[in-house]
Design an enzyme around this catalytic site. Structure first.
Site, PDB file in Angstrom:
ATOM      1  N   LYS A 128     -11.838  -1.100   7.367  1.00 15.48           N
ATOM      2  CA  LYS A 128     -11.163  -2.091   8.200  1.00 15.48           C
ATOM      3  C   LYS A 128     -11.789  -2.079   9.602  1.00 15.48           C
ATOM      4  O   LYS A 128     -12.326  -3.072  10.049  1.00 15.48           O
ATOM      5  CB  LYS A 128      -9.667  -1.801   8.332  1.00 15.48           C
ATOM      6  CG  LYS A 128      -8.943  -1.504   7.049  1.00 15.48           C
ATOM      7  CD  LYS A 128      -8.941  -2.650   6.053  1.00 15.48           C
ATOM      8  CE  LYS A 128      -7.940  -2.392   4.943  1.00 15.48           C
ATOM      9  NZ  LYS A 128      -8.215  -3.135   3.734  1.00 15.48           N
ATOM     10  N   ASP A 135      -0.919   7.190   6.523  1.00 10.02           N
ATOM     11  CA  ASP A 135      -2.055   6.375   6.119  1.00 10.02           C
ATOM     12  C   ASP A 135      -2.276   5.326   7.200  1.00 10.02           C
ATOM     13  O   ASP A 135      -1.494   4.381   7.325  1.00 10.02           O
ATOM     14  CB  ASP A 135      -1.749   5.710   4.768  1.00 10.02           C
ATOM     15  CG  ASP A 135      -2.852   4.765   4.313  1.00 10.02           C
ATOM     16  OD1 ASP A 135      -3.822   4.554   5.070  1.00 10.02           O
ATOM     17  OD2 ASP A 135      -2.729   4.224   3.190  1.00 10.02           O
ATOM     18  N   TRP A 160       0.809  -1.220   0.000  1.00  9.68           N
ATOM     19  CA  TRP A 160       0.000   0.000   0.000  1.00  9.68           C
ATOM     20  C   TRP A 160       0.835   1.259   0.000  1.00  9.68           C
ATOM     21  O   TRP A 160       0.514   2.230  -0.705  1.00  9.68           O
ATOM     22  CB  TRP A 160      -1.024  -0.031   1.142  1.00  9.68           C
ATOM     23  CG  TRP A 160      -2.123  -0.973   0.773  1.00  9.68           C
ATOM     24  CD1 TRP A 160      -2.388  -2.194   1.325  1.00  9.68           C
ATOM     25  CD2 TRP A 160      -3.059  -0.813  -0.311  1.00  9.68           C
ATOM     26  NE1 TRP A 160      -3.438  -2.803   0.658  1.00  9.68           N
ATOM     27  CE2 TRP A 160      -3.861  -1.979  -0.347  1.00  9.68           C
ATOM     28  CE3 TRP A 160      -3.295   0.181  -1.250  1.00  9.68           C
ATOM     29  CZ2 TRP A 160      -4.885  -2.164  -1.287  1.00  9.68           C
ATOM     30  CZ3 TRP A 160      -4.318   0.006  -2.193  1.00  9.68           C
ATOM     31  CH2 TRP A 160      -5.099  -1.160  -2.207  1.00  9.68           C
TER      32      TRP A 160
END
Lengths: 366, 366
Positions: B199, B175, B105
């Protein structure tokens, strides 16, 4: 006193079909065929790929679109499309795109286009306070324009085009956010159509874009992926995690349109009946209820009207709310009253509103 | 045979608390205090303004954030933040922003930054196949950098930072998509934190951004509104129609964290217990289950591991699915097995998985 379930005449997010809400409700704890909450299913699952594929198919079937159209399910609302369209089609161009300014929402698209490239306003309804739309002889569309842009239905002012504008040799781009899948729309005559979900097809948070393949031949290649139609097409709207739940609701709504209603022509008939009843009530009220839009441009989705004074409008809205009618206040930009009668708003709900309007009018005169 | 309700170990969209799903389910037909489906409530209603205000307050309370932080609820996922951050902080800059490349990511963020301005990669885990994170002595942070950017938890590789990186005189941007509100995070040491919901805090389709007011002093003023943090702040995330439903779910999840769990420190304790059980199982399996990440950088959210062969992994995943464990397949980028144990995944679910893993291991050796 608040009724348990109000009748929802809101301009949006609007009402959804009861049968869809029941299916969605069931899916909260577990989608039957999966055994997981719809909120916790992977966007990379086979199940979700099938959901997207069926949504794409259903929308193309409902609008009779051929193979060379792509169906996208994006985030960011129509507002993001106000920018994505000129980012894609206007940057670096010489000739201006032609925009129609027919009300609140088409007005919002103008500065976003001007930020990206040359544009001109082909017609503006400002001088008539957006009470009517242009006649054909007021419009001159240029063969040089990269595209024309207009809004098919202005929710705030209650105006709707009942014909397709523009010329066949220039791409048509249309914001159909508030009347998408409410009627047949000759979709094939448009190069790009966009519509956020929260009027007729789902909850806020997802926007449908239909785009003709050829339109993107010269699109820039340096845009971030989430703003790049071609990357989104290639990924079937699954470039990064899409709004799974909102897309699932669109699936259920398109199934309802296809299977329960029978298609957009049938939906149009129902919508025309609802609108006809409401406009007749306005027209037969001896000026007690005053339709906002000129007759020929009246919207089948948003019936905007006024009463004699702002005080009387406030009284009307307060009593309507108390009687279980929700969302009848006009848009904050112009006030007044507005009955939004999207696909899922039932004829029964309209009839109840008519009864209330009749009673209210009688009570003021007695 | 599919169980009615699988245990959801998916990397995301992930599991949400059962009590939240029950409240959401009720709200589908009518939010109790409103009498309208949550999918049909206006984003301009008093009710929704109160929802946003409480979400803002709850998140600030949970993280102990002071007044000079803004809480935004945006569309577009972390992917949109990969672009919005450099659009806002990097365009026109001379010195490069420093990015850490610690896995799948954080790697996705790199080209989006490079598109907007000067950036450099301060450390890359490519050579170690992202099996560990950098030590402090491998890192050199420049005082000239407009900001540093890193990902606190790499879901794919199962790596997590257990300290704050960078220097206090350079803005930290992080992030935290996959561990947001899972533990105390010294949020005040960051200038900008972003986290998509899917999430730990809600369904896909909404992203939380926490931004320190001073960071935006020199932000560009020519961005489209939906990409402009300052315009979003001014509008309290209601610049155009926000994803009302997804934000409502975040409200319920933050209430659950505050009222039922007791805060992020308590959540952290629970998460540590779950992770400890799983990692112990790996470590005591005599190499049958092989943890992917180096021990000191193991994630408390995503436990990634391998079995001896791809065939054995496939067998494990097939039997796990049949036994009612969902989402255990590793990310498509690297394969293997991954148990994601986000906030709402219960200790009981972990214990059931341990039992299954034990049985599976025993069956292979007998």
């Amino acid at each position: 006193m608040k009724l348990l379930n109000s009748l929802n005449f809101s301009g949006g997010p609007g009402v959804l079909p009861e049968i869809v809400l029941q299916q969605v409700q069931e899916s909260m704890l577990a989608v039957p065929e999966i055994g997981l909450s719809v909120l916790g299913i992977s966007h990379r699952s086979d199940w979700f790929a099938a959901v997207v594929a069926e949504v794409e198919r259903n929308i193309k079937t409902l609008l009779g679109l051929p193979e060379n159209y792509h169906v996208l399910l994006l985030q960011g609302g129509a507002t993001q499309q106000f920018s994505m369209v000129p980012m894609t089609l206007l940057r670096g161009k010489t000739h201006p795109a032609q925009y129609l300014h027919t009300g609140y929402w088409s007005g919002k698209a103008l500065p976003e286009a001007a930020r990206e490239g040359p544009m001109s306003v082909a017609w503006s309804g400002e001088s008539c306070a957006f009470r009517h739309l242009p006649q054909d002889d007021e419009l001159a569309f240029s063969a040089e324009a990269p595209y024309i842009h207009y809004v098919s239905n202005e929710t705030v002012e209650g105006l709707q085009f009942h014909r397709v504008l523009g010329r066949d040799d220039v791409p048509r781009v249309c914001d159909m956010s508030s009347d998408f899948l409410s009627r047949p729309c000759e979709a094939e005559r448009f190069s790009l159509i966009y519509a956020h979900a929260q009027k007729n097809i789902g909850p806020a948070g997802v926007t449908v874009v239909l785009v003709r393949d050829e339109l993107l031949a010269d699109a820039p290649t340096n845009l971030p992926g989430f703003l790049d139609y071609r990357q989104q097409i290639k990924a079937h709207s699954n470039l990064n995690t899409p709004p799974v739940f909102a897309i699932y609701v669109i699936l259920l709504v398109t199934r309802w349109l296809l299977q329960d209603i029978g298609g957009v022509a049938q939906m149009d008939q129902i919508n025309r009946s609802k609108a006809a009843l409401l406009y007749r009530q306005l027209d037969q009220s001896d000026g007690f209820y005053r339709g906002r839009a000129d007759r020929q441009d009246r919207s089948l989705m948003n019936v905007a009207f006024n009463l004699a004074t702002p005080e009387l409008e406030r009284k009307f809205l307060a009593e309507a709310t108390a009687a279980g009618f929700s969302g009848l206040g006009g848009h904050r930009a112009i006030g007044g009253v507005r009955a939004s009668i999207y696909n899922a708003l039932t004829l029964t709900a309209v009839e109840k509103l008519l009864g209330f309007m009749e009673d209210f009018q009688r009570a003021q005169r007695s």
